[in-house]
Design an enzyme around this catalytic site. Sequence first.
Site, PDB file in Angstrom:
ATOM      1  CD  GLU A  89      87.517  39.546 -56.113  1.00  0.00           C
ATOM      2  OE1 GLU A  89      88.660  39.661 -56.600  1.00  0.00           O
ATOM      3  OE2 GLU A  89      87.094  40.277 -55.200  1.00  0.00           O
TER       4      GLU A  89
ATOM      5  CD  GLU B 150      85.025  44.426 -53.711  1.00  0.00           C
ATOM      6  OE1 GLU B 150      84.774  43.522 -52.877  1.00  0.00           O
ATOM      7  OE2 GLU B 150      84.369  44.594 -54.755  1.00  0.00           O
TER       8      GLU B 150
HETATM    9  C1  1HE Z   1      90.065  32.455 -44.980  1.00  0.00           C
HETATM   10  C2  1HE Z   1      90.185  33.445 -45.996  1.00  0.00           C
HETATM   11  C3  1HE Z   1      88.991  33.890 -46.616  1.00  0.00           C
HETATM   12  C4  1HE Z   1      92.167  32.979 -45.256  1.00  0.00           C
HETATM   13  N1  1HE Z   1      87.834  33.341 -46.216  1.00  0.00           N
HETATM   14  N2  1HE Z   1      88.872  31.960 -44.633  1.00  0.00           N
HETATM   15  N3  1HE Z   1      89.945  36.150 -50.912  1.00  0.00           N
HETATM   16  C5  1HE Z   1      90.955  35.363 -51.319  1.00  0.00           C
HETATM   17  O1  1HE Z   1      90.886  34.676 -52.308  1.00  0.00           O
HETATM   18  C6  1HE Z   1      92.163  35.331 -50.426  1.00  0.00           C
HETATM   19  C7  1HE Z   1      92.252  34.004 -49.720  1.00  0.00           C
HETATM   20  N4  1HE Z   1      93.307  33.975 -48.732  1.00  0.00           N
HETATM   21  C8  1HE Z   1      94.626  33.863 -49.060  1.00  0.00           C
HETATM   22  O2  1HE Z   1      95.028  33.914 -50.206  1.00  0.00           O
HETATM   23  C9  1HE Z   1      95.576  33.688 -47.910  1.00  0.00           C
HETATM   24  O3  1HE Z   1      94.844  33.178 -46.810  1.00  0.00           O
HETATM   25  C10 1HE Z   1      96.307  34.983 -47.467  1.00  0.00           C
HETATM   26  C11 1HE Z   1      97.313  35.393 -48.557  1.00  0.00           C
HETATM   27  C12 1HE Z   1      95.336  36.115 -47.201  1.00  0.00           C
HETATM   28  C13 1HE Z   1      97.051  34.715 -46.135  1.00  0.00           C
HETATM   29  O4  1HE Z   1      97.889  33.590 -46.284  1.00  0.00           O
HETATM   30  P1  1HE Z   1      98.465  32.858 -44.979  1.00  0.00           P
HETATM   31  O5  1HE Z   1      99.381  31.750 -45.449  1.00  0.00           O
HETATM   32  O6  1HE Z   1      99.005  33.857 -44.015  1.00  0.00           O
HETATM   33  O7  1HE Z   1      97.192  32.212 -44.232  1.00  0.00           O
HETATM   34  P2  1HE Z   1      96.319  30.922 -44.610  1.00  0.00           P
HETATM   35  O8  1HE Z   1      96.937  29.710 -43.989  1.00  0.00           O
HETATM   36  O9  1HE Z   1      95.994  30.849 -46.053  1.00  0.00           O
HETATM   37  O10 1HE Z   1      94.962  31.274 -43.849  1.00  0.00           O
HETATM   38  C14 1HE Z   1      94.818  31.171 -42.435  1.00  0.00           C
HETATM   39  C15 1HE Z   1      93.400  30.735 -42.155  1.00  0.00           C
HETATM   40  O11 1HE Z   1      92.503  31.756 -42.595  1.00  0.00           O
HETATM   41  C16 1HE Z   1      93.043  29.470 -42.947  1.00  0.00           C
HETATM   42  O12 1HE Z   1      92.136  28.716 -42.161  1.00  0.00           O
HETATM   43  P3  1HE Z   1      92.640  27.433 -41.305  1.00  0.00           P
HETATM   44  O13 1HE Z   1      91.364  26.849 -40.792  1.00  0.00           O
HETATM   45  O14 1HE Z   1      93.378  26.561 -42.295  1.00  0.00           O
HETATM   46  O15 1HE Z   1      93.533  27.997 -40.229  1.00  0.00           O
HETATM   47  C17 1HE Z   1      92.323  30.030 -44.148  1.00  0.00           C
HETATM   48  O16 1HE Z   1      91.397  29.100 -44.705  1.00  0.00           O
HETATM   49  C18 1HE Z   1      91.602  31.220 -43.542  1.00  0.00           C
HETATM   50  N5  1HE Z   1      91.305  32.196 -44.558  1.00  0.00           N
HETATM   51  N6  1HE Z   1      91.503  33.753 -46.134  1.00  0.00           N
HETATM   52  C19 1HE Z   1      87.791  32.412 -45.239  1.00  0.00           C
HETATM   53  N7  1HE Z   1      89.007  34.834 -47.564  1.00  0.00           N
HETATM   54  C20 1HE Z   1      81.785  40.896 -51.801  1.00  0.00           C
HETATM   55  S1  1HE Z   1      82.579  39.938 -52.901  1.00  0.00           S
HETATM   56  C21 1HE Z   1      84.257  39.960 -52.495  1.00  0.00           C
HETATM   57  C22 1HE Z   1      84.926  38.824 -53.205  1.00  0.00           C
HETATM   58  C23 1HE Z   1      86.233  38.442 -52.586  1.00  0.00           C
HETATM   59  O17 1HE Z   1      86.708  39.008 -51.628  1.00  0.00           O
HETATM   60  S2  1HE Z   1      87.031  37.172 -53.337  1.00  0.00           S
HETATM   61  C24 1HE Z   1      88.602  37.120 -52.623  1.00  0.00           C
HETATM   62  C25 1HE Z   1      88.647  36.197 -51.488  1.00  0.00           C
END
Ligand code: 1HE
Length: 262
Positions: free
Chosen positions: A134, A114
């Site tokens: 989402e 977005e």
């Molecule tokens: C996060 C977030 C997040 C990572 N909020 N903490 N978005 C999503 O559904 C995407 C969610 N994220 C992922 O699918 C993956 O993290 C990635 C593909 C982006 C990256 O993967 P990777 O393997 O490089 O990293 P990771 O191990 O998954 O993430 C590293 C850290 O970042 C980890 O925290 P840690 O404490 O375990 O180190 C994750 O929890 C954290 N992290 N993404 C919070 N999104 C206005 S409405 C909009 C609606 C949306 O955007 S919905 C889509 C949300």
Amino acid sequence: MMKQQYITIETEGAVTIVTLAREDRRNAISEDMLMEIENVFRAPPRGTRCFVLSARGTHFCAGLDLREHYEKDRSPVEFMTMCQGWHRTFDLIQFSGIPVVAALKGAVVGGGLELAAAAHVRVAEESTFFALPEGQRGIFTGGGATVRVARIITPARMIDMMLSARTYDARRGLDLGLCHEVVGDGQALARAKKLAAQIASNPPTTNFAIVTGISRINDMSTTDGLFAEGLLAAAVQTNPDIRERLEAFFSKKTERLEPGTR
Ligand code: 1HE
């Protein structure tokens, strides 16, 4: 360089580079981070004629901060208010009249897509992937995707993207208009800066008309749109700066357009 908690702001000539700097959370957008983004686009550093929107780490932006969302356990009204903040911020990016070039890599997902869709030019590294997860997360887009992303890829494709959590790679994204150019890994920022410098050398009124007028006119009826186009063109074309540019063209002082370049 100005460092805030979640973003950095640098100026190179007339180009201001805004960098998402929360790579430990994959640049997921929290309420505080959104406010920092809003502030810079609300009051651009003086002299800014083009923005570059970039990100630290290997991913552009993982969208909404899901942890904060989980911990805050927002009510419907709280979430609606938060969405209005996203809409306000991304509207500023799209409509403040200053072009924005995004340098994409890795995840450009959910709210990250977005955000990217509010920029005007999108350069993507090969590592880039686009998704709207989402549906899978049991939530809904709230940062303008139903308007901006649906307009780029069509509503039908967006529905499929959300239901299936399908991802598109950089090349497919290029075919669909999610990005405008694909470059090798590690090259998007340099390319975005180069494009931004070139865009910054256009007259600001022309850039203003391009980045505000075309989207607004697309919301209008045919007759209103053509009328508005005439008004915008009249305001832009009568700028004295334009005469100098045309004279430079007649005297062959400007570079010619060449197929396959830029
Ligand atoms: C996060 C977030 C997040 C990572 N909020 N903490 N978005 C999503 O559904 C995407 C969610 N994220 C992922 O699918 C993956 O993290 C990635 C593909 C982006 C990256 O993967 P990777 O393997 O490089 O990293 P990771 O191990 O998954 O993430 C590293 C850290 O970042 C980890 O925290 P840690 O404490 O375990 O180190 C994750 O929890 C954290 N992290 N993404 C919070 N999104 C206005 S409405 C909009 C609606 C949306 O955007 S919905 C889509 C949300």
